[in-house]
Motif scaffolding. Structure first.
Motif, PDB file in Angstrom:
ATOM      1  N   CYS A 191      -7.602   4.649   3.212  1.00 45.20           N
ATOM      2  CA  CYS A 191      -8.694   4.668   2.176  1.00 45.20           C
ATOM      3  C   CYS A 191      -9.448   5.992   2.362  1.00 45.20           C
ATOM      4  CB  CYS A 191      -9.668   3.611   2.304  1.00 45.20           C
ATOM      5  SG  CYS A 191     -10.485   3.435   3.846  1.00 45.20           S
ATOM      6  N   ASP A 192     -10.163   6.216   1.498  1.00 46.79           N
ATOM      7  CA  ASP A 192     -10.822   7.616   1.373  1.00 46.79           C
ATOM      8  C   ASP A 192     -11.831   7.792   2.785  1.00 46.79           C
ATOM      9  OD1 ASP A 192     -10.006   8.204  -1.119  1.00 46.79           O
ATOM     10  OD2 ASP A 192     -11.795   7.083  -2.290  1.00 46.79           O
ATOM     11  N   GLY A 193     -11.908   9.207   2.673  1.00 45.73           N
ATOM     12  CA  GLY A 193     -12.784   9.741   3.557  1.00 45.73           C
ATOM     13  C   GLY A 193     -12.063   9.731   4.846  1.00 45.73           C
ATOM     14  N   PHE A 194     -10.743  10.003   5.127  1.00 46.98           N
ATOM     15  CA  PHE A 194      -9.939   9.825   6.316  1.00 46.98           C
ATOM     16  C   PHE A 194     -10.058   8.761   7.208  1.00 46.98           C
ATOM     17  CE2 PHE A 194      -9.677  14.409   5.144  1.00 46.98           C
ATOM     18  CZ  PHE A 194      -8.558  14.753   5.037  1.00 46.98           C
ATOM     19  N   LEU A 251      -1.519   2.886  -8.434  1.00 44.99           N
ATOM     20  CA  LEU A 251      -1.696   4.248  -8.171  1.00 44.99           C
ATOM     21  C   LEU A 251      -2.253   5.069  -9.318  1.00 44.99           C
ATOM     22  CD1 LEU A 251       1.591   5.043  -6.311  1.00 44.99           C
ATOM     23  CD2 LEU A 251      -0.597   4.959  -5.307  1.00 44.99           C
ATOM     24  N   THR A 252      -3.300   5.695  -9.413  1.00 42.40           N
ATOM     25  CA  THR A 252      -3.874   6.700 -10.444  1.00 42.40           C
ATOM     26  C   THR A 252      -4.271   7.846 -10.055  1.00 42.40           C
ATOM     27  OG1 THR A 252      -6.275   5.815  -9.633  1.00 42.40           O
ATOM     28  CG2 THR A 252      -5.106   4.562 -11.386  1.00 42.40           C
ATOM     29  N   ALA A 274      -8.351   1.843  -2.176  1.00 46.00           N
ATOM     30  CA  ALA A 274      -7.089   2.302  -1.166  1.00 46.00           C
ATOM     31  C   ALA A 274      -6.875   3.834  -1.554  1.00 46.00           C
ATOM     32  CB  ALA A 274      -5.995   1.515  -1.224  1.00 46.00           C
ATOM     33  N   HIS A 275      -6.353   4.546  -0.444  1.00 48.28           N
ATOM     34  CA  HIS A 275      -5.609   5.870  -0.767  1.00 48.28           C
ATOM     35  C   HIS A 275      -4.387   5.856  -0.016  1.00 48.28           C
ATOM     36  CE1 HIS A 275      -6.789  10.228  -0.965  1.00 48.28           C
ATOM     37  NE2 HIS A 275      -5.792  10.383  -0.478  1.00 48.28           N
ATOM     38  N   MET A 276      -3.313   5.620  -1.064  1.00 51.11           N
ATOM     39  CA  MET A 276      -2.067   5.289  -0.348  1.00 51.11           C
ATOM     40  C   MET A 276      -1.128   6.403  -0.898  1.00 51.11           C
ATOM     41  SD  MET A 276      -1.665   1.405   0.102  1.00 51.11           S
ATOM     42  CE  MET A 276      -0.639   1.437   1.306  1.00 51.11           C
ATOM     43  N   ASP A 298      -7.158   4.341  -5.665  1.00 48.90           N
ATOM     44  CA  ASP A 298      -6.205   3.336  -6.092  1.00 48.90           C
ATOM     45  C   ASP A 298      -6.656   1.690  -5.830  1.00 48.90           C
ATOM     46  OD1 ASP A 298      -4.358   5.556  -6.471  1.00 48.90           O
ATOM     47  OD2 ASP A 298      -3.675   5.357  -4.362  1.00 48.90           O
ATOM     48  N   THR A 299      -6.582   1.055  -6.583  1.00 49.18           N
ATOM     49  CA  THR A 299      -6.901  -0.332  -6.609  1.00 49.18           C
ATOM     50  C   THR A 299      -5.858  -1.171  -5.833  1.00 49.18           C
ATOM     51  OG1 THR A 299      -8.244  -0.246  -8.449  1.00 49.18           O
ATOM     52  CG2 THR A 299      -7.772  -2.638  -7.818  1.00 49.18           C
ATOM     53  N   LEU A 300      -6.215  -2.085  -4.751  1.00 47.25           N
ATOM     54  CA  LEU A 300      -5.230  -2.900  -3.984  1.00 47.25           C
ATOM     55  C   LEU A 300      -5.540  -4.358  -4.538  1.00 47.25           C
ATOM     56  CD1 LEU A 300      -3.410  -3.544  -1.857  1.00 47.25           C
ATOM     57  CD2 LEU A 300      -5.446  -3.684  -0.189  1.00 47.25           C
TER      58      LEU A 300
END
Length: 103
Positions: free
Chosen positions: A75-78, A29-30, A55-57, A35-37
């Motif tokens: 992930c990004d962009g909904f 988480l950044t 990812a976007h968690m 975010d990197t999975l």
């Protein structure tokens, strides 16, 4: 404990988000996103792969698994992505319906 890992750069946080078939799935988480999975071997902590897409968690999220073991993640962009469990490649992307307010 068997092993521990710090993922990514200083300032990020490591968050476990799933476990299946002797593989641990975690995100770095950044702030700000993305975010990197990571997929880690549960016995050694060795990185098996890093997902091709970011990812976007949220802290309270976890991955969902398809019947064959593929991961379903935000992930990004909904969008929601299906990630191949063998190599981290992106199998499919799905658009999410945005939030609706009745106010």
């Amino acid at each position: 404990h068997l092993w521990s890992r710090d993922l990514g750069a200083p300032g990020g946080r490591s968050l476990p988000v799933g476990f299946r078939d002797n593989q641990v799935y975690a995100v770095e988480l950044t702030s700000p996103y993305p975010d990197t999975l990571y997929c880690l071997d549960s016995d050694s902590g060795t990185t098996l792969w890093t997902a091709a897409l970011q990812a976007h968690m949220y802290l309270s999220e976890s991955v969902t698994f398809a019947e064959n073991g593929d991961l379903i993640v935000s992930c990004d962009g909904f969008q929601t992505a299906r990630i191949d469990h063998t190599d981290g490649s992106t199998e499919d992307l799905f658009k999410l319906v945005g939030l609706v307010s009745l106010a």
